[in-house]
Design a protein around this motif. Sequence first.
Motif, PDB file in Angstrom:
ATOM      1  N   ALA A 270      -4.508   6.768  -1.239  1.00 13.49           N
ATOM      2  CA  ALA A 270      -4.026   5.396  -1.079  1.00 13.49           C
ATOM      3  C   ALA A 270      -4.051   4.660  -2.409  1.00 13.49           C
ATOM      4  CB  ALA A 270      -4.879   4.657  -0.063  1.00 13.49           C
ATOM      5  N   SER A 271      -3.097   3.780  -2.592  1.00 18.76           N
ATOM      6  CA  SER A 271      -3.062   2.935  -3.787  1.00 18.76           C
ATOM      7  C   SER A 271      -2.385   1.616  -3.451  1.00 18.76           C
ATOM      8  CB  SER A 271      -2.306   3.631  -4.923  1.00 18.76           C
ATOM      9  OG  SER A 271      -0.971   3.882  -4.560  1.00 18.76           O
ATOM     10  N   GLY A 272      -2.640   0.628  -4.271  1.00 14.83           N
ATOM     11  CA  GLY A 272      -1.964  -0.653  -4.119  1.00 14.83           C
ATOM     12  C   GLY A 272      -2.843  -1.794  -3.674  1.00 14.83           C
TER      13      GLY A 272
ATOM     14  N   VAL B  54       0.861  -1.184   0.000  1.00 17.56           N
ATOM     15  CA  VAL B  54       0.000   0.000   0.000  1.00 17.56           C
ATOM     16  C   VAL B  54       0.894   1.230   0.000  1.00 17.56           C
ATOM     17  CG1 VAL B  54      -1.739   1.295   1.271  1.00 17.56           C
ATOM     18  CG2 VAL B  54      -1.824  -1.210   1.241  1.00 17.56           C
ATOM     19  N   GLN B  55       0.576   2.157  -0.875  1.00 21.06           N
ATOM     20  CA  GLN B  55       1.263   3.436  -0.885  1.00 21.06           C
ATOM     21  C   GLN B  55       0.310   4.512  -0.380  1.00 21.06           C
ATOM     22  OE1 GLN B  55       1.311   1.525  -4.023  1.00 21.06           O
ATOM     23  NE2 GLN B  55       3.004   0.494  -2.979  1.00 21.06           N
ATOM     24  N   LEU B  56       0.806   5.334   0.539  1.00 17.73           N
ATOM     25  CA  LEU B  56       0.003   6.406   1.129  1.00 17.73           C
ATOM     26  C   LEU B  56       0.727   7.732   0.931  1.00 17.73           C
ATOM     27  CD1 LEU B  56      -0.884   4.666   4.523  1.00 17.73           C
ATOM     28  CD2 LEU B  56      -2.308   4.782   2.479  1.00 17.73           C
TER      29      LEU B  56
ATOM     30  N   ALA C 294     -14.753   5.182  -2.793  1.00 15.95           N
ATOM     31  CA  ALA C 294     -14.794   5.217  -4.255  1.00 15.95           C
ATOM     32  C   ALA C 294     -13.590   5.953  -4.838  1.00 15.95           C
ATOM     33  CB  ALA C 294     -16.084   5.869  -4.723  1.00 15.95           C
ATOM     34  N   LYS C 295     -13.034   6.877  -4.051  1.00 15.83           N
ATOM     35  CA  LYS C 295     -11.899   7.677  -4.520  1.00 15.83           C
ATOM     36  C   LYS C 295     -10.576   7.274  -3.880  1.00 15.83           C
ATOM     37  CE  LYS C 295     -14.655  11.802  -5.535  1.00 15.83           C
ATOM     38  NZ  LYS C 295     -14.850  13.261  -5.254  1.00 15.83           N
ATOM     39  N   ASN C 296     -10.607   6.271  -3.006  1.00 18.14           N
ATOM     40  CA  ASN C 296      -9.390   5.820  -2.310  1.00 18.14           C
ATOM     41  C   ASN C 296      -8.746   6.954  -1.499  1.00 18.14           C
ATOM     42  OD1 ASN C 296      -9.888   3.443  -3.632  1.00 18.14           O
ATOM     43  ND2 ASN C 296      -8.104   3.532  -4.964  1.00 18.14           N
TER      44      ASN C 296
ATOM     45  N   ASN D 290      -3.735   1.593  18.273  1.00 19.19           N
ATOM     46  CA  ASN D 290      -2.334   1.361  18.610  1.00 19.19           C
ATOM     47  C   ASN D 290      -1.498   1.467  17.338  1.00 19.19           C
ATOM     48  OD1 ASN D 290       0.231   0.210  19.286  1.00 19.19           O
ATOM     49  ND2 ASN D 290      -0.722  -0.900  20.964  1.00 19.19           N
ATOM     50  N   SER D 291      -0.455   2.263  17.362  1.00 15.61           N
ATOM     51  CA  SER D 291       0.358   2.455  16.158  1.00 15.61           C
ATOM     52  C   SER D 291       0.974   1.147  15.683  1.00 15.61           C
ATOM     53  CB  SER D 291       1.460   3.480  16.420  1.00 15.61           C
ATOM     54  OG  SER D 291       2.335   3.040  17.443  1.00 15.61           O
ATOM     55  N   ARG D 292       1.208   0.217  16.592  1.00 22.12           N
ATOM     56  CA  ARG D 292       1.811  -1.059  16.213  1.00 22.12           C
ATOM     57  C   ARG D 292       0.866  -1.939  15.400  1.00 22.12           C
ATOM     58  NH1 ARG D 292       3.529  -0.042  21.419  1.00 22.12           N
ATOM     59  NH2 ARG D 292       5.777   0.132  21.716  1.00 22.12           N
ATOM     60  N   SER D 293      -0.409  -1.596  15.387  1.00 21.79           N
ATOM     61  CA  SER D 293      -1.381  -2.363  14.607  1.00 21.79           C
ATOM     62  C   SER D 293      -1.281  -2.071  13.117  1.00 21.79           C
ATOM     63  CB  SER D 293      -2.802  -2.054  15.082  1.00 21.79           C
ATOM     64  OG  SER D 293      -2.987  -2.402  16.432  1.00 21.79           O
ATOM     65  N   TYR D 294      -0.670  -0.950  12.759  1.00 24.15           N
ATOM     66  CA  TYR D 294      -0.708  -0.474  11.375  1.00 24.15           C
ATOM     67  C   TYR D 294       0.510  -0.918  10.576  1.00 24.15           C
ATOM     68  CZ  TYR D 294      -4.840   2.097  12.605  1.00 24.15           C
ATOM     69  OH  TYR D 294      -6.111   2.404  12.993  1.00 24.15           O
ATOM     70  N   ASN D 295       0.249  -1.285   9.326  1.00 23.19           N
ATOM     71  CA  ASN D 295       1.287  -1.818   8.455  1.00 23.19           C
ATOM     72  C   ASN D 295       1.961  -0.769   7.581  1.00 23.19           C
ATOM     73  OD1 ASN D 295      -1.473  -3.440   8.244  1.00 23.19           O
ATOM     74  ND2 ASN D 295       0.162  -4.956   8.480  1.00 23.19           N
ATOM     75  N   TYR D 296       1.174   0.237   7.184  1.00 27.80           N
ATOM     76  CA  TYR D 296       1.651   1.188   6.183  1.00 27.80           C
ATOM     77  C   TYR D 296       1.458   2.619   6.675  1.00 27.80           C
ATOM     78  CZ  TYR D 296       1.311  -3.000   3.332  1.00 27.80           C
ATOM     79  OH  TYR D 296       1.448  -4.264   2.847  1.00 27.80           O
TER      80      TYR D 296
END
Length: 127
Positions: A24-26, A2-4, A75-77, A110-116
């Motif tokens: 967001a994309s990917g 995922v790109q943010l 719809a627009k990501n 929790n910030s540790r939950s997030y991947n991207y």
Amino acid sequence: QVQLVDTGGGLVQAGGSLRLSCAASGLTFSSLAMAWFRQTPGKEREIVASITRSGITTYYTDAVKGRFTISRDNAKNMLYLQMNSLKPEDTAVYYCTAKVPASNGAYYTNSRSYNYWGQGTQVTVSS
């Protein structure tokens, strides 16, 4: 993957407003739980707001309740953070973040939950 890309930060006087955006994309955007975090020098990254995959349920840290609004357009990501009645203590680098997999109907604080993570956008509020 995922790109943010988060944008919309800037310099604003106390009491003013800003709107942050995150593109967001990917991956399928509706599969992602999303959030905004912020960080100031010497401090840990802290949750500002989070939102479920559908956008129906949101969470806000007490410091921003009633002033900030998180929203998403599947719809627009796009993910948004509308910030009103800004205070000098809101000054920070703001980060868009995404979690996958994410349970439908769940938000994560929790910030540790997030991947991207996005690259961050600076918000400065002058008094």
